[in-house]
Write a protein that holds these residues in place. Sequence first.
Motif, short mmCIF file in Angstrom:
data_model
loop_
_atom_site.label_atom_id
_atom_site.label_comp_id
_atom_site.label_asym_id
_atom_site.label_seq_id
_atom_site.Cartn_x
_atom_site.Cartn_y
_atom_site.Cartn_z
N SER A 65 0.85 -1.19 0.00
CA SER A 65 0.00 0.00 0.00
C SER A 65 0.88 1.24 0.00
O SER A 65 1.77 1.39 0.85
CB SER A 65 -0.90 0.04 1.23
N VAL A 66 0.64 2.14 -0.94
CA VAL A 66 1.33 3.42 -1.02
C VAL A 66 0.32 4.50 -0.67
O VAL A 66 -0.70 4.65 -1.37
CB VAL A 66 1.92 3.65 -2.43
N THR A 67 0.56 5.23 0.41
CA THR A 67 -0.50 6.06 0.99
C THR A 67 -0.19 7.56 1.05
O THR A 67 -1.08 8.35 1.34
CB THR A 67 -0.83 5.57 2.40
N ARG A 68 1.07 7.97 0.81
CA ARG A 68 1.41 9.39 0.83
C ARG A 68 1.38 9.97 -0.59
O ARG A 68 1.71 9.30 -1.56
CB ARG A 68 2.78 9.62 1.45
N TYR A 69 1.03 11.24 -0.66
CA TYR A 69 0.87 11.93 -1.94
C TYR A 69 2.12 11.80 -2.81
O TYR A 69 2.03 11.40 -3.98
CB TYR A 69 0.56 13.41 -1.68
N ASP A 70 3.28 12.15 -2.29
CA ASP A 70 4.50 12.16 -3.10
C ASP A 70 4.87 10.77 -3.59
O ASP A 70 5.31 10.59 -4.73
CB ASP A 70 5.66 12.77 -2.32
N HIS A 71 4.71 9.76 -2.74
CA HIS A 71 5.02 8.40 -3.16
C HIS A 71 4.06 7.92 -4.25
O HIS A 71 4.46 7.22 -5.19
CB HIS A 71 4.94 7.45 -1.96
N ILE A 72 2.79 8.29 -4.13
CA ILE A 72 1.81 7.92 -5.15
C ILE A 72 2.17 8.56 -6.48
O ILE A 72 2.11 7.90 -7.54
CB ILE A 72 0.39 8.33 -4.70
N MET A 73 2.55 9.82 -6.45
CA MET A 73 2.96 10.50 -7.67
C MET A 73 4.15 9.80 -8.32
O MET A 73 4.22 9.66 -9.55
CB MET A 73 3.30 11.95 -7.38
N ILE A 332 -7.24 7.76 -2.34
CA ILE A 332 -8.12 8.25 -1.28
C ILE A 332 -7.33 8.65 -0.04
O ILE A 332 -7.76 9.51 0.73
CB ILE A 332 -9.18 7.18 -0.94
N SER A 333 -6.15 8.06 0.13
CA SER A 333 -5.26 8.44 1.23
C SER A 333 -4.38 9.62 0.84
O SER A 333 -4.22 10.57 1.61
CB SER A 333 -4.38 7.24 1.62
N GLY A 334 -3.83 9.58 -0.37
CA GLY A 334 -2.98 10.68 -0.81
C GLY A 334 -3.70 12.01 -0.82
O GLY A 334 -3.10 13.06 -0.56
N ASN A 335 -4.99 11.99 -1.10
CA ASN A 335 -5.79 13.21 -1.09
C ASN A 335 -6.02 13.75 0.31
O ASN A 335 -6.50 14.88 0.47
CB ASN A 335 -7.13 12.97 -1.78
N ARG A 336 -5.72 12.95 1.33
CA ARG A 336 -5.86 13.41 2.72
C ARG A 336 -4.49 13.47 3.42
O ARG A 336 -4.41 13.49 4.64
CB ARG A 336 -6.78 12.46 3.50
N ASP A 337 -3.42 13.51 2.64
CA ASP A 337 -2.07 13.53 3.20
C ASP A 337 -1.75 14.91 3.75
O ASP A 337 -1.64 15.89 3.02
CB ASP A 337 -1.07 13.14 2.12
N GLU A 338 -1.55 14.97 5.06
CA GLU A 338 -1.26 16.23 5.74
C GLU A 338 0.06 16.85 5.29
O GLU A 338 0.27 18.05 5.48
CB GLU A 338 -1.22 16.00 7.26
N ARG A 339 0.95 16.05 4.72
CA ARG A 339 2.24 16.56 4.26
C ARG A 339 2.10 17.38 3.00
O ARG A 339 2.99 18.18 2.68
CB ARG A 339 3.20 15.39 4.02
#
Length: 420
Positions: A65-73, A332-339
Amino acid sequence: MEISDLLADAMARAEQDPYEIPLERINIANPFLFQQDVHHAWFKRLRDEAPVHYCAESFFGPYWSVTRYDHIMTVDTSHDVFSSEPAITIGDTQDSFPLPMFIAMDRPKHDEQRSVVSPVTGADNLRHFEPIIRERTIDVLENLPVGETFDWVDQVSVELTTRMLATLFDFPFEDRRQLTRWSDVATAVPGLGVIDSDQQREDELMECLEYFTRLWNERVKQAPGNDLISMLAHGEATRNMPPMEYLGNLVLLIVGGNDTTRSTMTASVLALHENPEEYAKVVACPELIDNMVAETVRWQTPLAHMRRICKVDTELGGQTIKAGDKVIMWYISGNRDERFTEQPDEFMIERPNVRKHLSFGFGIHRCMGNRLAELQLRILWEEILKRYERIEVVGEPTRTASSFVHGFTAMPVKLHPRLP
């Protein structure tokens, strides 16, 4: 274990506190986490403690599972490292019922097939569609019961998106609800109400193929048109597709044109009901509708994930992912990434960089219908504001039991008309 037992176990696990479970035992792909709308706490723990997380055992097999915005990108744009084949959802395709589709293909075949149908949502077609969408939106809104409770999902979200789908395919209008059925069947979890088994899914999708084959045979004898079936029938890269590849691309276009837009249409009503101060901003300044639509697409994230297969051993977020491993990008997680996003759980229509969400994907697989979806939503809210003081949600919405389609199956509402 029987499917009923698996579902019962998954439902019980969804009720657990995510912080009381060892990290290595977390299976974020549990569909009941999404149906019960409790998934955000689980994703927050993964973002904070294991942003590239390995689940060794699940109904879908092992996966990352990849859950942070930058990693997803990184995953979404590294096409030489992460493959889209043979599927885009966490579940594996069945060898006995393969559904190849261009979104689940790599270059060059992906680009060749996508280019055949992408003109349907080009700028010229959008200008052509706008008056049609507005006319149908007005028709639907004008025939809703005012002051009475009704289901927004069925009478508005499904109806409007199905009418649009019928137009894109030049599909017989009287049978348009069949498109909704095939969309639901294609993405449903067996045993949760839509279908009872994978065999039922296959049977109904073969009926879809039979219906669309008749339309193909009609269009291929005619001059090339601007509808999706004609484009596929005459396109150099698609006119000789095997039947199951035709069906796979149909499923892609039906789901892509249906589930995402209808979920966002419902979510926009819910979000503005729950955030009256944001609704007041839209009422006072309708020019904010475009921002509101983009924020809804981020806040809702109508498709929760996309999957890739790692082509070569690679490192991501301090973890070594082996060639052949399944990698899930949780939009759905990356869109809620506080970073990346301040106050990500809040619905804020004046959010800076509101369009920089992950919901449409990035890279070569970025959603080709995103502008059409935004156009439908903008027109819907322009027409709503002309007629209604507000739309009141009068009961809990029923959410889809799926780790892929993040949507709604029903939402009771009541319309309050504008005062003279």
